[in-house]
Design an enzyme around this catalytic site. Structure first.
Site, mmCIF file in Angstrom:
data_model
loop_
_atom_site.group_PDB
_atom_site.id
_atom_site.type_symbol
_atom_site.label_atom_id
_atom_site.label_comp_id
_atom_site.label_asym_id
_atom_site.label_seq_id
_atom_site.Cartn_x
_atom_site.Cartn_y
_atom_site.Cartn_z
ATOM 1 N N LYS A 12 0.828 -1.217 0.000
ATOM 2 C CA LYS A 12 0.000 0.000 0.000
ATOM 3 C C LYS A 12 0.856 1.258 0.000
ATOM 4 O O LYS A 12 0.560 2.218 -0.682
ATOM 5 C CB LYS A 12 -0.864 0.074 1.271
ATOM 6 C CG LYS A 12 -1.953 -0.921 1.380
ATOM 7 C CD LYS A 12 -2.833 -0.639 2.613
ATOM 8 C CE LYS A 12 -2.100 -0.520 3.923
ATOM 9 N NZ LYS A 12 -1.570 -1.765 4.464
ATOM 10 N N ARG A 62 -8.544 1.508 10.014
ATOM 11 C CA ARG A 62 -8.135 0.130 10.254
ATOM 12 C C ARG A 62 -9.166 -0.634 11.071
ATOM 13 O O ARG A 62 -8.995 -1.819 11.320
ATOM 14 C CB ARG A 62 -6.814 0.146 11.004
ATOM 15 C CG ARG A 62 -5.622 -0.289 10.113
ATOM 16 C CD ARG A 62 -4.493 -0.482 11.010
ATOM 17 N NE ARG A 62 -3.266 -1.005 10.567
ATOM 18 C CZ ARG A 62 -2.284 -0.371 9.959
ATOM 19 N NH1 ARG A 62 -2.451 0.840 9.497
ATOM 20 N NH2 ARG A 62 -1.137 -0.948 9.758
ATOM 21 N N ARG A 98 11.629 -5.558 3.317
ATOM 22 C CA ARG A 98 11.361 -4.114 3.231
ATOM 23 C C ARG A 98 12.371 -3.297 4.043
ATOM 24 O O ARG A 98 12.704 -3.648 5.171
ATOM 25 C CB ARG A 98 9.940 -3.840 3.735
ATOM 26 C CG ARG A 98 9.606 -2.360 3.756
ATOM 27 C CD ARG A 98 8.154 -2.119 3.749
ATOM 28 N NE ARG A 98 7.484 -2.493 4.990
ATOM 29 C CZ ARG A 98 6.194 -2.289 5.195
ATOM 30 N NH1 ARG A 98 5.456 -1.743 4.256
ATOM 31 N NH2 ARG A 98 5.647 -2.640 6.332
ATOM 32 N N ARG A 143 12.010 -1.942 9.887
ATOM 33 C CA ARG A 143 11.092 -1.680 11.000
ATOM 34 C C ARG A 143 11.005 -2.898 11.908
ATOM 35 O O ARG A 143 10.969 -4.020 11.431
ATOM 36 C CB ARG A 143 9.702 -1.335 10.438
ATOM 37 C CG ARG A 143 9.629 0.086 9.953
ATOM 38 C CD ARG A 143 8.441 0.339 9.083
ATOM 39 N NE ARG A 143 7.235 -0.305 9.563
ATOM 40 C CZ ARG A 143 6.063 -0.214 8.949
ATOM 41 N NH1 ARG A 143 5.949 0.483 7.853
ATOM 42 N NH2 ARG A 143 5.008 -0.816 9.440
ATOM 43 N N ARG A 154 0.477 -9.021 13.577
ATOM 44 C CA ARG A 154 -0.211 -7.963 12.844
ATOM 45 C C ARG A 154 -1.259 -8.549 11.898
ATOM 46 O O ARG A 154 -2.308 -7.953 11.688
ATOM 47 C CB ARG A 154 0.796 -7.118 12.060
ATOM 48 C CG ARG A 154 1.661 -6.263 12.983
ATOM 49 C CD ARG A 154 2.881 -5.765 12.266
ATOM 50 N NE ARG A 154 2.570 -4.707 11.323
ATOM 51 C CZ ARG A 154 3.342 -4.401 10.265
ATOM 52 N NH1 ARG A 154 4.421 -5.093 10.019
ATOM 53 N NH2 ARG A 154 3.028 -3.405 9.476
#
Ligand code: AMP
Length: 218
Positions: A13, A88, A127, A160, A171
């Site tokens: 996203k 969310r 990432r 992260r 998550r």
């Protein structure tokens, strides 16, 4: 265009919204980034967010909505925005609807990006993000020119905490329970479009652009 990008963590996203933001000159508003900025400031609120985020939990609806409202009222967001990571929960979707109503605006479209968990895991663990400008890279899919260094400002890249495997599973559980119901919420409002995000970024962006061109013509 007031847009919402929805999708499980790792679907990309952030990358898609950065591209759309550059093309249409509308800001990408990431509540994750807003929260991380608060954490970085060292405030008491930031300390609370840090604990919730590191545990893979969501931050309180009220707290995150206050940050979002402040951001959405800024002048650069008056001609449109892309919400990346907000809403969310259904509570947040309702808060957003009433906020938009107050501003005499509306959400035009919610794009739901989907792919398999195997693809998502590969994307998340690879990432990396710039410590200075926030640009997102990927070790294999979008490598920086020099490993570990941002192409734009030469600042170091970081991984992260919540992109590490243990936190990812937590998550995803949170996503299934709290965020997935949003798909039904926007479907009911006839504002939902689904995009298959299994392929590489270069092939996904044109699909998104085609959807937005259609939206602009409406
Ligand atoms: P993200 O960068 O969007 O993956 O967000 C990172 C973390 O920030 C999430 O795992 C949550 O803990 C928190 N967060 C971001 N956006 C929201 C939101 N809209 N509501 C609650 N928590 C959020």
């Amino acid at each position: 265009m007031n847009l919402i990008f929805i999708g499980k963590q790792g679907v990309g996203k952030g990358t898609y919204s950065q591209r759309v933001s550059q093309k249409y000159f509308i800001p990408q508003i990431s509540t994750g980034d807003l929260l991380r900025a608060e954490v970085k400031s060292g405030s008491e609120l930031g300390k609370k967010f840090d604990m919730q985020m590191k545990a893979g939990n969501l931050v309180d609806d009220g707290d995150v909505s206050t940050l979002l409202e402040k951001r959405i009222l800024q002048s650069d967001a008056q001609n449109g925005f892309i919400l990346d990571g907000y809403p969310r929960t259904e509570v947040q979707a309702k808060i957003l609807d009433s906020l938009m109503k107050k501003m005499k605006k509306q959400i035009d479209l919610a794009i739901n990006f989907v792919t398999s968990d195997a693809v998502l895991l590969q994307r998340l663990t690879g990432r990396r993000q710039c410590t200075k400008c926030g640009k997102i890279y990927h070790l294999q899919n979008i490598p920086s020119k020099i490993e570990g260094i941002c192409d734009i400002d030469n600042a170091p890249l970081f991984q992260r905490e919540d992109d590490k495997e243990g936190a990812i599973k937590k998550r995803w559980e949170t996503y299934e329970k709290q965020t997935k119901p949003l798909i039904g919420y926007y479907k009911k409002q006839k504002k939902l479009v689904e995009v298959d995000a299994s392929q590489e970024v270069a092939l996904i962006i044109p699909k998104v652009e085609a959807i937005l061109e259609k939206l602009e013509k409406k």
